[in-house]
Scaffold this active site. Sequence first.
Site, PDB file in Angstrom:
ATOM      1  N   GLU A   4       0.825  -1.228   0.000  1.00 58.51           N
ATOM      2  CA  GLU A   4       0.000   0.000   0.000  1.00 58.51           C
ATOM      3  C   GLU A   4       0.855   1.273   0.000  1.00 58.51           C
ATOM      4  OE1 GLU A   4      -2.707  -0.631   3.296  1.00 58.51           O
ATOM      5  OE2 GLU A   4      -3.441  -2.507   2.431  1.00 58.51           O
TER       6      GLU A   4
ATOM      7  N   ASN B 291       2.152  -4.876  -3.350  1.00 56.30           N
ATOM      8  CA  ASN B 291       0.798  -5.326  -2.997  1.00 56.30           C
ATOM      9  C   ASN B 291      -0.066  -4.126  -2.635  1.00 56.30           C
ATOM     10  OD1 ASN B 291      -0.896  -7.712  -2.400  1.00 56.30           O
ATOM     11  ND2 ASN B 291      -0.858  -6.995  -0.277  1.00 56.30           N
TER      12      ASN B 291
ATOM     13  N   HIS C 281     -10.118  -6.337  -2.469  1.00 55.19           N
ATOM     14  CA  HIS C 281     -11.196  -6.042  -1.508  1.00 55.19           C
ATOM     15  C   HIS C 281     -12.291  -5.268  -2.260  1.00 55.19           C
ATOM     16  CE1 HIS C 281      -8.953  -7.397   1.984  1.00 55.19           C
ATOM     17  NE2 HIS C 281      -7.930  -6.670   1.612  1.00 55.19           N
TER      18      HIS C 281
ATOM     19  N   GLU D  12      -5.906 -10.856  -1.438  1.00 62.24           N
ATOM     20  CA  GLU D  12      -6.745 -10.616  -0.247  1.00 62.24           C
ATOM     21  C   GLU D  12      -8.227 -10.505  -0.626  1.00 62.24           C
ATOM     22  OE1 GLU D  12      -5.397  -7.264   2.097  1.00 62.24           O
ATOM     23  OE2 GLU D  12      -3.278  -7.745   1.779  1.00 62.24           O
TER      24      GLU D  12
ATOM     25  N   ASP E  96     -12.023 -10.359  -0.962  1.00 64.60           N
ATOM     26  CA  ASP E  96     -13.325 -10.501  -0.312  1.00 64.60           C
ATOM     27  C   ASP E  96     -14.270  -9.501  -0.968  1.00 64.60           C
ATOM     28  OD1 ASP E  96     -12.494  -8.131   1.001  1.00 64.60           O
ATOM     29  OD2 ASP E  96     -12.182  -9.141   2.927  1.00 64.60           O
TER      30      ASP E  96
HETATM   31  O1  G3I Z   1      -4.253  -8.360  18.813  1.00 69.04           O
HETATM   32  C1  G3I Z   1      -4.960  -7.245  19.354  1.00 69.04           C
HETATM   33  C2  G3I Z   1      -5.573  -7.587  20.655  1.00 69.04           C
HETATM   34  O2  G3I Z   1      -4.556  -7.868  21.576  1.00 69.04           O
HETATM   35  C3  G3I Z   1      -6.448  -6.421  21.143  1.00 69.04           C
HETATM   36  O3  G3I Z   1      -7.081  -6.756  22.324  1.00 69.04           O
HETATM   37  C4  G3I Z   1      -7.477  -6.064  20.084  1.00 69.04           C
HETATM   38  C5  G3I Z   1      -8.318  -4.859  20.486  1.00 69.04           C
HETATM   39  O4  G3I Z   1      -8.674  -4.071  19.387  1.00 69.04           O
HETATM   40  O5  G3I Z   1      -6.812  -5.757  18.891  1.00 69.04           O
HETATM   41  C6  G3I Z   1      -6.036  -6.829  18.390  1.00 69.04           C
HETATM   42  O6  G3I Z   1      -5.400  -6.408  17.213  1.00 69.04           O
HETATM   43  C7  G3I Z   1      -6.206  -6.246  16.058  1.00 69.04           C
HETATM   44  C8  G3I Z   1      -5.650  -7.141  14.972  1.00 69.04           C
HETATM   45  O7  G3I Z   1      -6.346  -6.905  13.782  1.00 69.04           O
HETATM   46  C9  G3I Z   1      -5.736  -8.630  15.319  1.00 69.04           C
HETATM   47  O8  G3I Z   1      -7.071  -9.003  15.474  1.00 69.04           O
HETATM   48  C10 G3I Z   1      -6.167  -4.791  15.632  1.00 69.04           C
HETATM   49  O9  G3I Z   1      -6.812  -3.991  16.586  1.00 69.04           O
HETATM   50  C11 G3I Z   1      -6.821  -4.619  14.290  1.00 69.04           C
HETATM   51  O10 G3I Z   1      -6.602  -3.300  13.832  1.00 69.04           O
HETATM   52  C12 G3I Z   1      -6.214  -5.600  13.306  1.00 69.04           C
HETATM   53  O11 G3I Z   1      -6.878  -5.432  12.060  1.00 69.04           O
HETATM   54  C13 G3I Z   1      -6.228  -5.985  10.958  1.00 69.04           C
HETATM   55  C14 G3I Z   1      -5.916  -4.885   9.958  1.00 69.04           C
HETATM   56  O12 G3I Z   1      -5.322  -5.450   8.808  1.00 69.04           O
HETATM   57  C15 G3I Z   1      -4.983  -3.841  10.542  1.00 69.04           C
HETATM   58  O13 G3I Z   1      -4.940  -2.749   9.749  1.00 69.04           O
HETATM   59  C16 G3I Z   1      -7.149  -7.006  10.326  1.00 69.04           C
HETATM   60  O14 G3I Z   1      -7.329  -8.110  11.199  1.00 69.04           O
HETATM   61  C17 G3I Z   1      -6.563  -7.505   9.000  1.00 69.04           C
HETATM   62  O15 G3I Z   1      -7.505  -8.272   8.328  1.00 69.04           O
HETATM   63  C18 G3I Z   1      -6.203  -6.316   8.122  1.00 69.04           C
HETATM   64  O16 G3I Z   1      -5.597  -6.791   6.946  1.00 69.04           O
HETATM   65  C19 G3I Z   1      -5.282  -5.817   5.956  1.00 69.04           C
HETATM   66  C20 G3I Z   1      -4.023  -6.286   5.248  1.00 69.04           C
HETATM   67  O17 G3I Z   1      -2.990  -6.521   6.182  1.00 69.04           O
HETATM   68  C21 G3I Z   1      -3.573  -5.279   4.203  1.00 69.04           C
HETATM   69  N1  G3I Z   1      -4.649  -4.984   3.279  1.00 69.04           N
HETATM   70  C22 G3I Z   1      -5.922  -4.599   3.884  1.00 69.04           C
HETATM   71  C23 G3I Z   1      -6.381  -5.640   4.915  1.00 69.04           C
HETATM   72  C24 G3I Z   1      -7.728  -5.293   5.494  1.00 69.04           C
HETATM   73  O18 G3I Z   1      -7.675  -4.099   6.215  1.00 69.04           O
END
Ligand code: G3I
Length: 360
Positions: free
Chosen positions: A171, A212, A248, A277, A279
Amino acid sequence: MNRFRLPAAVALLGTTLLVTGTVAQPASASVSATAHSPAPLRVLADRAGVRIGTAVDMTALAEDTTYRRTTAREFNSVTAENVMKWESVEPRRGVYDWKKADELVRFARAHGQVVRGHTLVWHSQLPSWLTAGVADGSIDAEELRGILRKHITTEVKRYKGRIQQWDVVNEVFEEDGSLRNSIWLQQLGPSYIADAFRWAHAADPKARLFLNDYNVEGVNAKSTAYYELAKRLRAEGVPVQGFGIQGHLAIQYGFPGQVAENLARFEALGMGTAFTEVDVRMILPADETKLATQASYFRRLLDACLGARSCTSFTVWGYSDKYSWVPGVFAGQGAATLMDEEFARKPAYGTVREGLAEGR
Ligand code: G3I
């Protein structure tokens, strides 16, 4: 539209599930479901000569047997949804935590799956010691460059020979095709991109190294910026070998134009391509019409991949609505994956399956 039998794991849940608008067989009727089930996606993908992948939620993998079994059964490629990102692997400076990333690599090996590494350089999910240090000036540009080099080298070396494709930079462009104003650009200037690829290549010369991004499915200002970047980097001998198209999509925004043309122009540069990725979200509640549109979007992206020799993998960003990132980020939207929250296969699963069965 096909009706699919329940996989044994889902049948065990004993629920009556909606599949493709019709009521599926209840659990008790699905005797020998495994023996008579249609081939899993990965078997068809093998025949088609493409990888079918999913992002993996490591918490779900540890705690949810159905998720674990389905991940092994349906996919021959896996990507860490979060656990290979910088904030996960180096939460404190110099203190590494590879536990969950190692677990995924082990799971993949045990189930004959390849791994896509995600992701080495990103503006998001950076550890706070790093962002705070840059913000308060205690980490200057020269030190930051060294930190980035060490991060890439350490992580890529750790998994040397076990990661098929790395998303090296993620990105890095804005929608208008200008470079994203990240701490990397601000502190290091645009050369950080070429450096990242060179460092990753030095650490594992056999891994395929990818750019990516999202919103780059079709031909547009952002994908054209990637095309120009890839052309320039390759002319300069920088080891960039692939273009990852996240995929996405949202049905309310329509299907992007010129997807095949976009893949073809990267292919003409000698680049590999991949959907990384995929969906397809919708405004909730889901209904039969929206699910049919969603299914056609999945199929059209898959067909674009199967239609391009350079496209060797098609990865979905999670496959059950139970673990999708979408509702947490887009209020009122969801139902974005191939299976519902009970792992019942949605029409999109059927179209992906049909597409893989038809092959290239
Ligand atoms: O692990 C912590 C946990 O300890 C905490 O209690 C909780 C509270 O919010 O957060 C947890 O972390 C989260 C993490 O996912 C794991 O679940 C983060 O807040 C959350 O922001 C994070 O989101 C991820 C996101 O990237 C971050 O920007 C999504 O799961 C993940 O699907 C998403 O993936 C991205 C790709 O990497 C890049 N392209 C876009 C895609 C979708 O946004």
